[in-house]
Write a protein that holds these residues in place. Sequence first.
Motif, short mmCIF file in Angstrom:
data_model
loop_
_atom_site.label_atom_id
_atom_site.label_comp_id
_atom_site.label_asym_id
_atom_site.label_seq_id
_atom_site.Cartn_x
_atom_site.Cartn_y
_atom_site.Cartn_z
N GLY A 84 -6.25 4.10 6.28
CA GLY A 84 -5.05 4.98 6.62
C GLY A 84 -4.81 6.08 5.29
O GLY A 84 -3.73 6.20 5.19
N LEU A 85 -5.51 6.39 4.46
CA LEU A 85 -5.01 7.14 3.42
C LEU A 85 -5.58 8.40 3.98
O LEU A 85 -7.58 8.58 3.05
CB LEU A 85 -6.05 6.14 2.50
CG LEU A 85 -5.81 6.62 0.83
CD1 LEU A 85 -4.26 6.56 0.67
CD2 LEU A 85 -6.68 5.67 -0.19
N LYS A 86 -5.88 8.92 4.36
CA LYS A 86 -5.84 10.60 4.37
C LYS A 86 -5.69 11.13 3.09
O LYS A 86 -4.70 11.66 2.19
CB LYS A 86 -4.79 10.75 5.72
CG LYS A 86 -4.79 10.17 6.96
CD LYS A 86 -5.89 9.76 7.37
CE LYS A 86 -5.66 8.61 8.30
NZ LYS A 86 -6.64 8.98 10.00
N GLY A 135 0.62 13.03 -6.01
CA GLY A 135 2.17 12.35 -5.75
C GLY A 135 2.01 10.64 -5.99
O GLY A 135 2.26 10.33 -6.62
N ILE A 136 0.28 10.77 -6.24
CA ILE A 136 0.08 9.17 -6.64
C ILE A 136 -0.11 9.40 -7.88
O ILE A 136 -1.74 10.04 -7.76
CB ILE A 136 -1.05 8.55 -5.86
CG1 ILE A 136 0.29 8.52 -4.33
CG2 ILE A 136 -1.18 7.34 -6.98
CD1 ILE A 136 1.47 7.48 -4.12
N MET A 183 -3.14 -1.06 -4.97
CA MET A 183 -1.70 0.01 -5.26
C MET A 183 -1.19 1.07 -3.92
O MET A 183 -0.51 0.86 -4.72
CB MET A 183 -2.03 0.49 -6.86
CG MET A 183 -2.04 -1.77 -7.46
SD MET A 183 -2.71 -0.97 -9.37
CE MET A 183 -0.43 -0.80 -10.53
N VAL A 184 -2.80 1.42 -3.88
CA VAL A 184 -2.10 3.42 -3.68
C VAL A 184 -1.46 3.26 -2.19
O VAL A 184 -0.68 3.49 -2.29
CB VAL A 184 -3.16 3.94 -3.47
CG1 VAL A 184 -3.08 5.34 -2.86
CG2 VAL A 184 -3.68 4.62 -4.56
N LEU A 185 -2.47 1.98 -1.47
CA LEU A 185 -2.13 1.61 0.24
C LEU A 185 -0.04 1.12 -0.68
O LEU A 185 0.55 1.15 0.68
CB LEU A 185 -2.84 0.31 0.36
CG LEU A 185 -4.88 1.08 0.41
CD1 LEU A 185 -5.12 0.17 1.32
CD2 LEU A 185 -4.40 2.49 2.18
N GLU A 186 -0.13 0.14 -1.39
CA GLU A 186 0.76 -0.33 -1.48
C GLU A 186 2.18 1.01 -1.59
O GLU A 186 2.98 0.31 -0.94
CB GLU A 186 0.94 -1.18 -2.77
CG GLU A 186 2.21 -2.43 -2.64
CD GLU A 186 1.91 -3.68 -3.30
OE1 GLU A 186 2.24 -5.15 -3.29
OE2 GLU A 186 1.53 -3.74 -4.24
N GLN A 187 1.77 1.20 -2.83
CA GLN A 187 3.18 2.52 -2.99
C GLN A 187 2.76 3.68 -1.30
O GLN A 187 4.21 4.07 -1.98
CB GLN A 187 2.10 3.05 -4.45
CG GLN A 187 3.14 4.14 -5.09
CD GLN A 187 2.73 4.47 -6.37
OE1 GLN A 187 1.94 4.28 -7.09
NE2 GLN A 187 2.67 5.99 -6.48
N HIS A 193 1.80 -8.01 8.51
CA HIS A 193 0.73 -9.08 8.45
C HIS A 193 -0.15 -8.76 8.45
O HIS A 193 -1.45 -8.30 9.32
CB HIS A 193 1.37 -9.88 9.87
CG HIS A 193 2.03 -10.77 9.39
ND1 HIS A 193 2.90 -11.11 9.00
CD2 HIS A 193 3.28 -10.02 10.96
CE1 HIS A 193 4.21 -11.79 9.45
NE2 HIS A 193 4.36 -10.72 10.55
N VAL A 194 -0.96 -8.29 6.59
CA VAL A 194 -2.95 -8.14 6.65
C VAL A 194 -3.07 -8.79 7.25
O VAL A 194 -4.40 -8.82 7.21
CB VAL A 194 -2.84 -7.49 5.37
CG1 VAL A 194 -3.49 -7.25 4.38
CG2 VAL A 194 -1.49 -6.88 4.63
N SER A 195 -3.51 -10.29 7.13
CA SER A 195 -4.06 -11.41 7.01
C SER A 195 -4.49 -11.44 8.27
O SER A 195 -3.93 -11.42 9.39
CB SER A 195 -4.36 -12.51 6.47
OG SER A 195 -2.71 -12.86 6.78
N ALA A 196 -5.31 -11.42 9.23
CA ALA A 196 -5.57 -13.27 9.83
C ALA A 196 -4.77 -13.59 10.25
O ALA A 196 -5.28 -14.60 10.02
CB ALA A 196 -7.17 -12.98 10.82
N SER A 197 -3.31 -13.86 11.16
CA SER A 197 -3.29 -14.90 10.94
C SER A 197 -3.00 -16.13 12.14
O SER A 197 -3.73 -16.03 13.65
CB SER A 197 -1.75 -14.87 11.49
OG SER A 197 -0.01 -15.73 11.63
N THR A 198 -2.52 -17.24 12.13
CA THR A 198 -2.80 -18.22 13.21
C THR A 198 -2.48 -18.08 14.09
O THR A 198 -0.54 -17.45 14.08
CB THR A 198 -2.26 -19.61 12.89
OG1 THR A 198 -2.59 -20.03 11.51
CG2 THR A 198 -2.41 -20.58 13.54
#
Length: 431
Positions: free
Chosen positions: A150-152, A288-289, A326-330, A337-342
Motif C-alpha cells: 500500500g506504499l505508493k 514528507g516522510i 515505521m513509514v506504514l505506521e506514519q 487487525h494486521v495479524s490473522a486473527s482467531t
Amino acid sequence: METLRHCFETFGFQPIETPSFENYETLMGKYGEEGDRLIFKILNSGDYLAKADQDVLDQRDSHKLTPQISEKALRYDLTVPFARYVVQHQNDINFPFKRFQIQPVWRADRPQKGRFREFYQCDADVVGSKSLWQEVELIQLYDRAFGALGLKGVTVHLNNRKILSGIAEVIDAADQLIDFTVALDKLDKIGREKVEEEMRQKGISDQAIERLAPLFETYSSNADQLTALEDLLKTSEVGLLGLSELRFVLEALDSLPLKSAIVKINLTLARGLNYYTGAIFEVSATEGIDLGSIGGGGRYDDLTGIFGLKDMSGIGISFGLDRIYMVLEQLNLFPEHVSASTKVLFINFGDKEALYATQAVSELRDRGIAAELYPDAAKMGKQMTYADKRGIPFVVLAGTDEIKNQQYTLKNLNDGQQKPVTLQELADILS
C-alpha cells in the motif's frame, strides 16, 4: 513479512537462512572503513586475552588486538553471508540462483529515529548472471512489493558505480575512488558544502571538485541527465560503459511501465559498500516522510571471489523492514487487525464443557479454521471482553444443554445474534 515473501516467491526467489554470526575475517574489509567500525565483534570464549600478543596489549592498539581476541562477529548485512553460502554449496546450486532471506542484522550504531542496532533486512539476490534484465526485474520487484504494502509513489534512485569510477577518472582522482564515493554518498545528510570540504580533507583538489558541478545540478528528466553525463564522461571508457548500462535499464522500464514507483537517476548515490561494481539502487518513501532509505542494493561482479569462487556475478536488493514498518505506521496504512486473527472463541464453562468444546476446536482446526478455547472457566463477561479486544468475530457457548443435544450455540459479536448449530453447520458458517 508475508506480503514480501509472497512477492519474492512470485518472482521465483527461493528462501534460505544463514547463521547470525560469521568469521571475523569474512566480514572485515567488505563494507569500507566506516562499515568495519559498525561490526559487532564477539569475544572469544574463556580467557580471551590468554593468546593475545603481549606487545600488542602493551601498545593498546585495538586494530591489532581485535583479531587476536575475536574470531567471530555478528553479521552486518545478508549479502556477504549469502556469498559464502553460494561458495559453500556451489556444487548443489543451479545457476543462476535466486534467493530471498528475511533475517535480523546488527550494527554498532548510535540508536536514533530510523536507526537501530538490531533490525531486519529482507534481501532478494540473483547470482550467476550478468544480464542487465536482472536490474530491470529487481526494480519491478520493488514496485510490486511496495505496491502490495500500500506504499505508493516510492522513488527508486538509480546510479552505476562504473559511472562514478569514470567521473573519478576524468577529474584525475581515480586512485581516490573510495574517498570520493564515501564523501559523495553523504550529500543528502550533510549538504554540498560539507561534502566538498570532506573531499578536500581527503586530498581531492579544488580543480577536481569544481569539475564535479554537474553532479549537484537539478535535471528535469532522466534523459537530460544522461545527455549531461555523455559530455562529462566522453573521455572515460569505463564511465561510458556504466552510462550504457544505465540507459539500457531506463529504456527497458520505459517499455515496461511501473505501477506506482518512480525511477530517478541520482549521481550522488554511491552506497558506501566496497563490493558494488555496477548498478546501485536506493529507495526513499513518498515525500514528507523523512526516515532515510527504506531499501537499497546493487550489482557485485566478484563478491564470491573472496571465498575462492571467481567470476560469479550477482545482484541484489534489500528492504529495510523496520523503517518500512515505521513509514506504514506514519501513513496509517496498516489495517485495523494486521495479524490473522482467531475466527471463533469457545467459552469455557468448566472441565466437562471444555472437553466437549476442545473436540470441536480440533475438528475446526483440521478444516483450517482458526479456533481456540478460553483457558480458564472465568466469568462470562471477562471471556466476552477478551474476544472483543482480540477482534474475534464469533464465540461459541457449549454448556450442559448443548452437550445433551450435541449442538453448539454460535454468537456473532458483530450483530449480537445467536443460534444453535451442529458441528457441521458451525464449520460451514465459519469456512
